[in-house]
Design a protein around this motif. Sequence first.
Motif, PDB file in Angstrom:
ATOM      1  N   TRP A  67     -29.681 -58.427  55.795  1.00  0.00           N
ATOM      2  CA  TRP A  67     -29.991 -57.116  55.220  1.00  0.00           C
ATOM      3  C   TRP A  67     -31.392 -57.048  54.622  1.00  0.00           C
ATOM      4  O   TRP A  67     -31.710 -56.098  53.908  1.00  0.00           O
ATOM      5  N   ARG A 110     -23.126 -50.167  61.682  1.00  0.00           N
ATOM      6  CA  ARG A 110     -23.321 -51.002  62.871  1.00  0.00           C
ATOM      7  C   ARG A 110     -22.358 -50.589  63.986  1.00  0.00           C
ATOM      8  O   ARG A 110     -22.748 -50.502  65.159  1.00  0.00           O
ATOM      9  N   GLU A 134     -22.519 -50.996  55.693  1.00  0.00           N
ATOM     10  CA  GLU A 134     -23.367 -51.575  56.738  1.00  0.00           C
ATOM     11  C   GLU A 134     -22.561 -51.846  58.004  1.00  0.00           C
ATOM     12  O   GLU A 134     -23.030 -51.601  59.123  1.00  0.00           O
ATOM     13  N   SER A 171     -31.709 -51.900  55.773  1.00  0.00           N
ATOM     14  CA  SER A 171     -31.159 -52.657  56.892  1.00  0.00           C
ATOM     15  C   SER A 171     -31.274 -51.885  58.203  1.00  0.00           C
ATOM     16  O   SER A 171     -31.360 -50.647  58.222  1.00  0.00           O
ATOM     17  N   GLY A 174     -27.988 -49.553  58.810  1.00  0.00           N
ATOM     18  CA  GLY A 174     -27.866 -48.550  57.764  1.00  0.00           C
ATOM     19  C   GLY A 174     -28.982 -47.529  57.833  1.00  0.00           C
ATOM     20  O   GLY A 174     -28.751 -46.320  57.705  1.00  0.00           O
TER      21      GLY A 174
END
Length: 272
Positions: free
Chosen positions: A50, A212, A208, A128, A131
């Motif tokens: 991250w 993804r 997150e 990230s 995100g």
Amino acid sequence: MALNEALRARPRKPIAARRAPRPPADMRPEEWQTRVDLAAAYRLAAIYGWTDLNNTHFSARIPGTEHFLLNPFGMLFDEITASSLIKLDKDGNLLGESDYPSNPAGFVIHGAIHMSSPDLNWVIHTHSRFGTAVATQRQGLLPVSQKALTLMGWIAYHDFEGPATDIDERPRIVGDLGDKRILILRNHGLMTVGKTVGEAFVWMYRIETACRIQIDALAGGSELQPIAEATQRKSIEQGRRMYGPGGFIEAGKEWPALLRQLERIDGASYRR
């Protein structure tokens, strides 16, 4: 580095390397424990992939004070230790000595949240890959997976106003977050908050992961399977109950296991 790659690439540290050093004699135990937990969160973020070099920031309120810990601006996340964290007052002034400055954007965002509630002791902010990708999409997080739906009762959005260096943005950040625990910063990244380090960290893991899944599903090129509105509402309500206080997977209960994982992979140098 992705977690599975980290597990394969890094040999397990010997037991002697995982012994926790003693806290400084002139520091309250509450501050030292907060430092250890915050350093662990930074190291885990590096393992989970991250990071954005030395950008973004995680912060913590020292119990019983209006002082806050933040990463030293210039150290990578996998270098951070408990003693290297910098301490700021509520106005963002550096307390004590450090070889590194603070990131002004860090305290604009984090200070706003910390000072809005006595219970929001931990703030995690990331840029990230997945995100930020979802944060750039007009519709934000889509109701296309179980992971996304169970989080939607906990999510709010904040519109992009440029790099967060203007204290005038603080009331809008706080207002947009409201009573949620996840804030999608449009065109910017993600932020999670919590009463404990485990809560804030696990919210970030969950959002997150949902992001993804969404980006991977869209990249597959096939039409996404819709979910009936009644099932969406049911799933959102289930997420409020099961992740909330007293829920069977209440956010944050995973923290002891995450610390064990960190020490298997990276040893205990974060405790220095």
